[in-house]
Design an enzyme around this catalytic site. Sequence first.
Site, short mmCIF file in Angstrom:
data_model
loop_
_atom_site.label_atom_id
_atom_site.label_comp_id
_atom_site.label_asym_id
_atom_site.label_seq_id
_atom_site.Cartn_x
_atom_site.Cartn_y
_atom_site.Cartn_z
N CYS A 145 0.81 -1.22 0.00
CA CYS A 145 0.00 0.00 0.00
C CYS A 145 0.84 1.27 0.00
O CYS A 145 0.34 2.34 -0.33
CB CYS A 145 -0.93 0.00 1.20
SG CYS A 145 -2.05 -1.42 1.19
N HIS A 291 -3.60 7.18 2.13
CA HIS A 291 -3.91 5.86 1.57
C HIS A 291 -5.28 5.45 2.12
O HIS A 291 -5.53 5.57 3.33
CB HIS A 291 -2.83 4.87 1.98
CG HIS A 291 -3.26 3.45 1.80
ND1 HIS A 291 -3.76 2.99 0.61
CD2 HIS A 291 -3.29 2.40 2.67
CE1 HIS A 291 -4.08 1.72 0.76
NE2 HIS A 291 -3.80 1.34 1.99
N ASN A 321 -9.93 -0.57 -0.62
CA ASN A 321 -8.48 -0.38 -0.50
C ASN A 321 -7.82 -0.88 -1.79
O ASN A 321 -7.76 -2.09 -2.02
CB ASN A 321 -7.98 -1.17 0.72
CG ASN A 321 -6.49 -0.99 0.96
OD1 ASN A 321 -5.76 -0.52 0.09
ND2 ASN A 321 -6.04 -1.37 2.14
N1 ACO Z 1 -17.78 -9.41 8.31
C1 ACO Z 1 -18.29 -9.71 9.52
N2 ACO Z 1 -17.51 -10.03 10.57
C2 ACO Z 1 -16.18 -10.04 10.38
C3 ACO Z 1 -15.60 -9.74 9.15
C4 ACO Z 1 -16.45 -9.42 8.08
N3 ACO Z 1 -15.99 -9.10 6.86
N4 ACO Z 1 -14.26 -9.82 9.29
C5 ACO Z 1 -14.02 -10.17 10.54
N5 ACO Z 1 -15.17 -10.31 11.21
C6 ACO Z 1 -15.39 -10.68 12.61
C7 ACO Z 1 -14.22 -11.38 13.22
O1 ACO Z 1 -14.24 -12.75 12.91
C8 ACO Z 1 -14.45 -11.12 14.70
O2 ACO Z 1 -15.39 -12.01 15.16
P1 ACO Z 1 -15.28 -12.61 16.65
O3 ACO Z 1 -15.33 -11.41 17.56
O4 ACO Z 1 -16.47 -13.51 16.75
O5 ACO Z 1 -13.96 -13.32 16.68
C9 ACO Z 1 -15.07 -9.73 14.71
O6 ACO Z 1 -15.55 -9.49 13.39
C10 ACO Z 1 -14.10 -8.63 15.10
O7 ACO Z 1 -12.92 -8.82 14.37
P2 ACO Z 1 -11.73 -7.81 14.51
O8 ACO Z 1 -10.63 -8.22 13.56
O9 ACO Z 1 -11.36 -7.62 15.94
O10 ACO Z 1 -12.46 -6.48 14.00
P3 ACO Z 1 -11.89 -5.03 13.94
O11 ACO Z 1 -12.79 -4.11 14.66
O12 ACO Z 1 -10.44 -4.97 14.26
O13 ACO Z 1 -12.06 -4.70 12.40
C11 ACO Z 1 -10.72 -4.65 10.41
C12 ACO Z 1 -11.44 -5.51 11.44
C13 ACO Z 1 -11.76 -3.85 9.65
C14 ACO Z 1 -9.99 -5.58 9.45
C15 ACO Z 1 -9.76 -3.71 11.13
O14 ACO Z 1 -8.97 -4.41 12.04
C16 ACO Z 1 -8.88 -2.99 10.17
O15 ACO Z 1 -9.33 -2.23 9.34
N6 ACO Z 1 -7.56 -3.18 10.29
C17 ACO Z 1 -6.65 -2.57 9.38
C18 ACO Z 1 -6.49 -3.51 8.24
C19 ACO Z 1 -6.11 -2.83 6.98
O16 ACO Z 1 -6.47 -1.72 6.70
N7 ACO Z 1 -5.37 -3.58 6.20
C20 ACO Z 1 -5.05 -3.11 4.91
C21 ACO Z 1 -3.63 -3.30 4.56
S1 ACO Z 1 -2.58 -2.19 5.32
C22 ACO Z 1 -3.26 -0.81 5.00
O17 ACO Z 1 -3.70 -0.60 3.91
C23 ACO Z 1 -3.28 0.17 6.10
#
Ligand code: ACO
Length: 364
Positions: A145, A291, A321
């Site tokens: 990214c 980004h 993204n």
């Molecule tokens: N739909 C529904 N539920 C989901 C999904 C989905 N697509 N994905 C995960 N869950 C569930 C998980 O299984 C978990 O369930 P559980 O509590 O029963 O175990 C619950 O949702 C919470 O999961 P978390 O990972 O703790 O959720 P969080 O609030 O952290 O959000 C997310 C997840 C959106 C991925 C967040 O962590 C995030 O945006 N992180 C940054 C990731 C990112 O941007 N990566 C891109 C590459 S690097 C960059 O570009 C910056």
Amino acid sequence: MRKAKIIGTGMAVPECVVDNHLLARCMNTSDEWIMQRTGIKERRVSPDTYRMLLRLAEAPDKEAFIRDLYDHGLDGKIDSTMSVADLAHEASQAALKSAGLAIGEIDFIVDSTTFPDYAFPHTGSVLGTKFGLTSTPILNLQQGCAGFIYALACGDAFIRMGMYDRVLVVGAEMLSPVFEYSDRGRDMSVLFADGAGAVVLEAVDAASRSGIISHHLHTDGTILDKLYGEIFGTSTFPPISKKKIDDDRCRPRMHGRSVFVQAVKRFKEVIRETLEANRLTAADIDLLLFHQANLRIIDSVAEHLKIPPAKTFTNLHKYGNTSAASVPICLHEALAEGRIHEGDLILMAAFGTGFAWGASLLRW
Ligand code: ACO
């Protein structure tokens, strides 16, 4: 003494739109969850991903459909109808048009692409072929990214050292085919999508008011396991095997919370570093192009640095993204929407796998 100035911008996204509701018909997710956690409403994907998702949404046994996809391809075929170089080409053509230049007037091309057309050679070579280039040097980065910021810094450096006068810088990604649209792959597959952005750089006198001012780049590989993909890499032997697929090691992996925390931390640091290096405050910046990973990441950083929403630009609700493509797409759309004026100070910042992150400051 010279520096680089952006004289043209372009972008390309596939026509196929996938909204959160279609994804919710393929896996256990919802529009509400995706919107609340990320701010993404829809994204653009390759025609192949789109056809696959329509079929998956209708499939009574989704696991069997996915198994069959990896066993036999889609409808028994494994050749793509669109590759990442097609998007890179379209965005590059648009950037050249806006710069009023032909490809033959470009001295050097830098592209950043996470998942290439082929394991080798790099996507830049395929892009060069699409332009019919037979000797123009093309450099390819795989910086995730943060790719566009790194590619821009490279293009600028080659111009500053006097080696080239005009450089095409591209960030192109086709990420949608790599993820698994299942419950186990839902944490990543709802986030990423396809697109490309490009800019044309030209040498200007270092004293001219407009142009690129500085870049600030960083990498920390010590926690790379928080966002990585074994896929066809040499971390396994052999790099591709049925066992690798059976052991579920051909999918990208991410620890979402760690990435979130790191992204917020590194964005804050690198923006502060850019401001301090140029003796500026956040109030001096006219537009911040982040980004586009997650609206909560952008809001949290902007709030911490006291950057009002009017000084940020977001389009992740419609594109998701797009990794290395997201910053140049933002730049192109911000210009098209009249958000950038002559003399404006623009700060661009990106963070991604590696982890690699960086920021570029420029005056328009
Ligand atoms: N739909 C529904 N539920 C989901 C999904 C989905 N697509 N994905 C995960 N869950 C569930 C998980 O299984 C978990 O369930 P559980 O509590 O029963 O175990 C619950 O949702 C919470 O999961 P978390 O990972 O703790 O959720 P969080 O609030 O952290 O959000 C997310 C997840 C959106 C991925 C967040 O962590 C995030 O945006 N992180 C940054 C990731 C990112 O941007 N990566 C891109 C590459 S690097 C960059 O570009 C910056």
